[in-house]
Design a protein around this motif. Structure first.
Motif, short mmCIF file in Angstrom:
data_model
loop_
_atom_site.label_atom_id
_atom_site.label_comp_id
_atom_site.label_asym_id
_atom_site.label_seq_id
_atom_site.Cartn_x
_atom_site.Cartn_y
_atom_site.Cartn_z
N PHE A 114 49.38 37.68 50.76
CA PHE A 114 48.86 37.31 52.07
C PHE A 114 47.35 37.46 52.17
O PHE A 114 46.75 38.34 51.54
N GLU A 115 46.72 36.62 53.00
CA GLU A 115 45.31 36.75 53.33
C GLU A 115 45.08 38.07 54.07
O GLU A 115 45.98 38.59 54.74
N LEU B 63 45.89 37.90 57.71
CA LEU B 63 47.32 37.96 58.02
C LEU B 63 47.83 39.40 57.92
O LEU B 63 48.62 39.85 58.76
N TRP C 279 52.24 31.61 62.87
CA TRP C 279 51.77 31.97 61.52
C TRP C 279 52.08 30.86 60.51
O TRP C 279 51.33 30.68 59.55
N LYS D 75 49.21 28.64 60.92
CA LYS D 75 47.90 29.28 60.76
C LYS D 75 47.64 29.78 59.35
O LYS D 75 46.50 29.73 58.87
N TYR D 76 48.70 30.26 58.68
CA TYR D 76 48.51 30.90 57.37
C TYR D 76 49.35 30.21 56.29
O TYR D 76 50.58 30.33 56.29
N TRP E 168 51.80 32.60 54.53
CA TRP E 168 53.01 32.96 55.26
C TRP E 168 54.06 31.86 55.14
O TRP E 168 55.23 32.12 54.91
#
Length: 214
Positions: free
Chosen positions: A16-17, A20, A116, A119-120, A123
């Motif tokens: 994960f970033e 996140l 999420w 956005k990610y 994820w």
């Protein structure tokens, strides 16, 4: 919550970033459970989804006769496909979830999962790969029940238990094994005795010691 955040980063920093990870820490609930504790019930609304930090969650189905079918295990660094799917679709749980051993996890609220996903990218990839991987595990479970001989299933079952706990000594009754393998306790006891005679394991009261030749 410093220790939990550190463990979250240790387990998931490669997936994960950092942004996140920060959101998981801020918006999720840290949770622990003891071995044997029931966490998910069939028919129950899914309000949070787990991402595992330690231990193992057993995911299974229970039929109308109370028989259990093991579907898959959720381990450190993993999520639960069934809760992801049911949560995103606002469907009640189709599975039972029980702590196979002491565990810790972050519980992510379902209502932020969709945000999420957009956005990610990490994820989205995590959710989709979890669903695919654990769907394959479900297929393997069905194949085991349908096609595999019971003695092979028992050996595979014991090896998986050993891998999960990191120990060759497994604390389990013959009845518990029979329930999870959807067979009769007498059958399990007979085949375990044969494996002991073949010097592949040792049987004790509510314990099984796996030997190197298993």
């Amino acid at each position: 919550m410093k220790n939990e955040a550190s463990e979250l980063e240790h387990v998931y920093s490669s997936l994960f970033e950092s942004s996140l990870l920060n959101e998981i820490e801020e918006k999720s609930m840290f949770f622990t459970a003891s071995a044997g504790q029931e966490l998910i019930k069939m028919g129950q609304p899914i309000k949070v989804v787990p991402i595992m930090l330690s231990g193992t969650l057993k995911v299974s189905r229970i039929n109308e006769e109370g028989q259990e079918l093991l579907l898959y295990y959720v381990k450190k660094g993993q999520g639960c496909a069934m809760t992801f799917s049911c949560g995103m679709m606002s469907k009640p749980s189709q599975v039972e979830g029980t702590a196979e051993e002491d565990l810790s996890m972050f519980c992510v609220p379902v209502n932020i999962m969709e945000e999420w996903m957009m956005k990610y990218p990490s994820w989205k990839k995590f959710v989709m790969s979890t669903i695919v991987t654990e769907f394959i595990d479900v297929i393997k479970s069905v194949d085991d029940v349908t096609y595999r001989k019971m003695d092979d299933r028992i050996v595979n079952y014991l090896k998986e238990k050993s891998a999960i706990t990191g120990s060759s000594l497994i604390n389990i009754t013959h009845q518990q094994m029979a329930d999870e393998l959807r067979t009769n306790r007498v059958v399990v006891s007979r085949l375990l005795k044969k494996l002991e005679t073949d010097k592949r394991l040792l049987l004790f009261r509510n314990q099984i010691k796996l030997l190197r030749d298993l």
